[in-house]
Design an enzyme around this catalytic site. Structure first.
Site, PDB file in Angstrom:
ATOM      1  CG  ASP A  33      -1.888  -1.181   1.201  1.00  0.00           C
ATOM      2  OD1 ASP A  33      -2.278  -1.617   0.107  1.00  0.00           O
ATOM      3  OD2 ASP A  33      -2.217  -1.684   2.293  1.00  0.00           O
ATOM      4  CE  LYS A  36       2.305  -2.388  -4.388  1.00  0.00           C
ATOM      5  NZ  LYS A  36       1.934  -2.040  -3.009  1.00  0.00           N
ATOM      6  N   GLY A  60      -4.676  -4.277  -3.805  1.00  0.00           N
ATOM      7  CA  GLY A  60      -5.646  -3.208  -4.068  1.00  0.00           C
ATOM      8  C   GLY A  60      -4.854  -1.976  -4.444  1.00  0.00           C
ATOM      9  CG  HIS A  61      -2.149  -2.006  -6.996  1.00  0.00           C
ATOM     10  ND1 HIS A  61      -1.322  -2.624  -7.889  1.00  0.00           N
ATOM     11  CD2 HIS A  61      -1.840  -2.539  -5.782  1.00  0.00           C
ATOM     12  CE1 HIS A  61      -0.549  -3.490  -7.251  1.00  0.00           C
ATOM     13  NE2 HIS A  61      -0.859  -3.459  -5.969  1.00  0.00           N
ATOM     14  CD  GLN A 243       0.585  -8.850  -2.674  1.00  0.00           C
ATOM     15  OE1 GLN A 243       1.232  -9.460  -3.505  1.00  0.00           O
ATOM     16  NE2 GLN A 243      -0.683  -8.577  -2.874  1.00  0.00           N
TER      17      GLN A 243
HETATM   18  P1  GDP Z   1      -0.860   0.392  -3.494  1.00  0.00           P
HETATM   19  O1  GDP Z   1      -1.467  -0.881  -3.025  1.00  0.00           O
HETATM   20  O2  GDP Z   1       0.602   0.460  -3.237  1.00  0.00           O
HETATM   21  O3  GDP Z   1      -1.207   0.740  -4.914  1.00  0.00           O
HETATM   22  O4  GDP Z   1      -1.490   1.537  -2.581  1.00  0.00           O
HETATM   23  P2  GDP Z   1      -3.052   1.693  -2.190  1.00  0.00           P
HETATM   24  O5  GDP Z   1      -3.783   2.172  -3.373  1.00  0.00           O
HETATM   25  O6  GDP Z   1      -3.546   0.474  -1.511  1.00  0.00           O
HETATM   26  O7  GDP Z   1      -2.949   2.808  -1.064  1.00  0.00           O
HETATM   27  C1  GDP Z   1      -2.390   4.063  -1.323  1.00  0.00           C
HETATM   28  C2  GDP Z   1      -3.450   5.146  -1.045  1.00  0.00           C
HETATM   29  O8  GDP Z   1      -2.828   6.407  -0.984  1.00  0.00           O
HETATM   30  C3  GDP Z   1      -4.492   5.262  -2.128  1.00  0.00           C
HETATM   31  O9  GDP Z   1      -5.702   5.649  -1.553  1.00  0.00           O
HETATM   32  C4  GDP Z   1      -3.961   6.387  -3.027  1.00  0.00           C
HETATM   33  O10 GDP Z   1      -4.985   7.091  -3.722  1.00  0.00           O
HETATM   34  C5  GDP Z   1      -3.342   7.276  -2.003  1.00  0.00           C
HETATM   35  N1  GDP Z   1      -2.170   8.063  -2.438  1.00  0.00           N
HETATM   36  C6  GDP Z   1      -1.180   7.709  -3.304  1.00  0.00           C
HETATM   37  N2  GDP Z   1      -0.240   8.669  -3.337  1.00  0.00           N
HETATM   38  C7  GDP Z   1      -0.642   9.637  -2.483  1.00  0.00           C
HETATM   39  C8  GDP Z   1      -0.073  10.874  -2.053  1.00  0.00           C
HETATM   40  O11 GDP Z   1       1.008  11.272  -2.463  1.00  0.00           O
HETATM   41  N3  GDP Z   1      -0.781  11.586  -1.128  1.00  0.00           N
HETATM   42  C9  GDP Z   1      -1.978  11.175  -0.636  1.00  0.00           C
HETATM   43  N4  GDP Z   1      -2.588  11.937   0.254  1.00  0.00           N
HETATM   44  N5  GDP Z   1      -2.535  10.009  -1.024  1.00  0.00           N
HETATM   45  C10 GDP Z   1      -1.867   9.254  -1.920  1.00  0.00           C
HETATM   46  P1  IMO Z   2      -1.020  -4.160  -2.281  1.00  0.00           P
HETATM   47  O1  IMO Z   2      -0.577  -4.708  -3.606  1.00  0.00           O
HETATM   48  C1  IMO Z   2      -0.992  -4.626   2.037  1.00  0.00           C
HETATM   49  C2  IMO Z   2      -1.060  -8.724   3.566  1.00  0.00           C
HETATM   50  C3  IMO Z   2      -2.302  -9.180   4.324  1.00  0.00           C
HETATM   51  C4  IMO Z   2      -1.659 -10.155   5.295  1.00  0.00           C
HETATM   52  C5  IMO Z   2      -0.574 -10.810   4.435  1.00  0.00           C
HETATM   53  C6  IMO Z   2      -0.980 -12.135   3.832  1.00  0.00           C
HETATM   54  O2  IMO Z   2      -2.288  -3.403  -2.324  1.00  0.00           O
HETATM   55  O3  IMO Z   2       0.100  -3.412  -1.622  1.00  0.00           O
HETATM   56  P2  IMO Z   2      -2.582 -12.786   1.811  1.00  0.00           P
HETATM   57  O4  IMO Z   2      -4.037 -12.554   1.605  1.00  0.00           O
HETATM   58  O5  IMO Z   2      -1.707 -12.215   0.753  1.00  0.00           O
HETATM   59  O6  IMO Z   2      -2.239 -14.226   2.086  1.00  0.00           O
HETATM   60  O7  IMO Z   2      -2.233 -12.013   3.187  1.00  0.00           O
HETATM   61  O8  IMO Z   2      -0.274  -9.898   3.419  1.00  0.00           O
HETATM   62  N1  IMO Z   2      -1.330  -8.184   2.214  1.00  0.00           N
HETATM   63  C7  IMO Z   2      -1.260  -6.890   1.906  1.00  0.00           C
HETATM   64  N2  IMO Z   2      -1.023  -5.816   2.677  1.00  0.00           N
HETATM   65  N3  IMO Z   2      -1.153  -4.482   0.707  1.00  0.00           N
HETATM   66  C8  IMO Z   2      -1.354  -5.558  -0.083  1.00  0.00           C
HETATM   67  O9  IMO Z   2      -1.370  -5.486  -1.422  1.00  0.00           O
HETATM   68  C9  IMO Z   2      -1.468  -6.828   0.518  1.00  0.00           C
HETATM   69  N4  IMO Z   2      -1.691  -8.071   0.042  1.00  0.00           N
HETATM   70  C10 IMO Z   2      -1.597  -8.889   1.091  1.00  0.00           C
HETATM   71  O10 IMO Z   2      -2.914  -8.101   4.997  1.00  0.00           O
HETATM   72  O11 IMO Z   2      -1.024  -9.461   6.324  1.00  0.00           O
HETATM   73 MG    MG Z   3      -2.984  -1.555  -1.788  1.00  0.00          MG
END
Ligand code: GDP
Ligand code: IMO
Ligand code: MG
Length: 445
Positions: A33, A36, A60-61, A243
């Site tokens: 998270d 990415k 979840g991206h 991840q």
């Molecule tokens: P990922 O799994 O690495 O793609 O990240 P996620 O999407 O799960 O979580 C990142 C969250 O931060 C999302 O809600 C993005 O919209 C948000 N985000 C990304 N870059 C920024 C930033 O520079 N500032 C803020 N405030 N939010 C951001």
């Molecule tokens: P993105 O791509 C954050 C974590 C789960 C748990 C562990 C194992 O959005 O960064 P799993 O279901 O993969 O067997 O769970 O990994 N986990 C993540 N944490 N971002 C993710 O994906 C994750 N995908 C799995 O919370 O701790």
């Molecule tokens: Mg994510």
């Protein structure tokens, strides 16, 4: 690396908007998270092909484009750029119903998915018995649970390694598929019986999967050849990691990890593009740290400061909606990430979330009793006991969002970023100050 590729790979900043990317692996440098999805979306501008190489719909991206927000789980975040090719590589585990739902949802929102999405025929499939096993195993573990997403990811990879998995190519031969599935369900129903769980119905699952197969058929292809042809033809390839490094099955905080190789090495295994064709590695990291699920997290803040980060950063899981654990930046973890991924360039996200913090801390080492650790301990019990050694910074207490380039950021924010890069051991290339495309600063090389 041949000199012309080296030149092509020289920095995000100089050539943004031009076609200068070559092959770039983008990895999460923390516990997932990191943002990415947003960075992939921004870098897709320079890419021809975006390929996911591991994980499944546990990811979840999030990508924000204008006033629209998209959360991608299996489909590469590059799909939002018309004219680019998106590939789900062989290293991904695919839940066909989840993939189909994602395709239909994106189409409904006007995203074109025809001739621009390919799924590897050797990617393994996720089945309902994987999800049920995931759930049962977590329940059995009780307090020792991993906190998985319950998407069946671990059991699906376990079947792959045990050589008993089914792959997307099997979906293309219905009779063979049904025979294999019948055996797998029979075997798993014995396990469910032992746990007192309800058996699964072969006929129902078979019907559902064959219907998915019918609809997914046009996307399933030999992506290994497709990708290698793209490399041969000089196309810019962007590998989308899911991840993060500390969740990697080999390099993460085992057993509190996911079941695939999220690190840069996984990019080759999960796509079939050989290591000598990778030009650079970009590591994405937040300006602080978060983690979802269980496992050690030395800089976790269990006080109001942690709650403030969660609220300001809107730190709730993009897949499960779970509140993310929040803490200060952990430079021990990111230094380790730079090492195991070979990170050349850093993209630091969510700087804006720290805009109102009067003091900001960075963990520069861990302490366990008298012992100081400057790298991540492999013994999980030691890691759990570790407490952070902090360096404190003065906050900048002003908005970072309006900054168009690095020099426009508040001075203290620049000092903070430079320190993060120095402690992590790689060059800062990009800073994100908001979720939207335009809230991105590219640094000059
Ligand atoms: P990922 O799994 O690495 O793609 O990240 P996620 O999407 O799960 O979580 C990142 C969250 O931060 C999302 O809600 C993005 O919209 C948000 N985000 C990304 N870059 C920024 C930033 O520079 N500032 C803020 N405030 N939010 C951001
Ligand atoms: P993105 O791509 C954050 C974590 C789960 C748990 C562990 C194992 O959005 O960064 P799993 O279901 O993969 O067997 O769970 O990994 N986990 C993540 N944490 N971002 C993710 O994906 C994750 N995908 C799995 O919370 O701790
Ligand atoms: Mg994510």
């Amino acid at each position: 690396m041949p000199p012309e590729r080296l030149r092509l790979a020289s920095g995000l900043g100089v050539g943004y908007g031009e076609s200068v990317m070559a092959t770039t692996v983008l990895v999460g440098a923390q516990w997932g998270d990191e943002g990415k999805g947003k960075i992939i979306d921004v870098l897709t501008e320079q890419a021809d092909v975006v390929v996911r190489y591991q994980g499944g719909n546990n990811a979840g991206h999030t990508v924000e484009v204008g006033d629209q927000k998209y959360v991608l789980h299996l489909i590469p975040s590059g799909i939002l750029h018309p004219g680019k090719i998106s590939v789900i590589g062989n290293g991904v585990v695919v839940d066909p119903a989840a993939l189909l739902a994602e395709i239909l949802h994106l189409r409904e929102r006007g995203v074109s998915i025809d001739g621009n999405l390919y799924v590897s025929e050797t990617a393994h499939l996720v089945f309902p018995y994987h999800r049920l096993l995931d759930e049962i195993r977590e329940e059995q573990k009780g307090k020792r649970k991993i906190g998985t997403t319950k998407r069946g990811i671990g059991p699906a990879y376990a079947d792959k390694v045990a050589r008993t998995g089914l792959r997307t190519v099997d979906l293309l031969s219905p009779q063979r598929f049904s025979e294999k599935l019948r055996r797998k369900i029979r075997e798993n129903n014995e396990i469910f019986k032992a746990f007192g769980a309800k058996p699964l119905n072969f006929a129902k699952i078979n019907r559902e999967y064959l219907e998915c197969a019918r609809q997914l058929r046009p996307f399933i292809t030999d992506t290994v050849t497709l990708l290698n042809r793209a490399v041969r033809d000089g196309r810019n390839i962007l590998f989308e990691g899911a991840q993060g490094t500390l969740l990697d099955i080999d390099f993460g905080t085992y057993p509190f990890v996911t079941s695939s190789n999220a690190t840069a090495g996984g990019a080759c295994i999960g796509t079939g593009i050989p290591p000598n064709k990778v030009d650079r590695v970009v590591g994405v990291m937040k300006a602080y740290t978060t983690r979802v699920g269980e496992g050690p997290f030395p800089t976790e803040l269990l006080d109001d400061q942690g709650l403030l980060l969660r609220e300001t950063g809107r730190e709730f899981g993009a897949t499960t909606g779970r509140p993310r654990r929040c803490g200060w930046f952990d430079a021990v973890a990111t230094r380790y990430s730079v090492m195991v991924n070979g990170i050349d360039e850093l993209a630091v996200t969510k700087l804006d979330v720290l805009d109102n913090s009067p003091k900001i801390k960075v963990c520069v080492a861990y302490k366990d009793g008298d012992r100081i650790y400057e790298t991540v301990p492999n013994d999980i019990d030691v890691f759990k006991r570790c407490t952070p050694v902090y360096q404190e910074f003065e906050g900048w207490l002003s908005p970072t969002k309006p900054a168009q380039d690095f020099d426009q950021l508040p001075k203290r924010a620049r000092i903070y970023l430079q320190k993060l890069a120095q402690l992590s051991g790689a060059k800062l290339s990009l800073v994100s100050v908001g979720p939207r495309r335009e809230e991105t600063i590219f640094l000059q090389a």
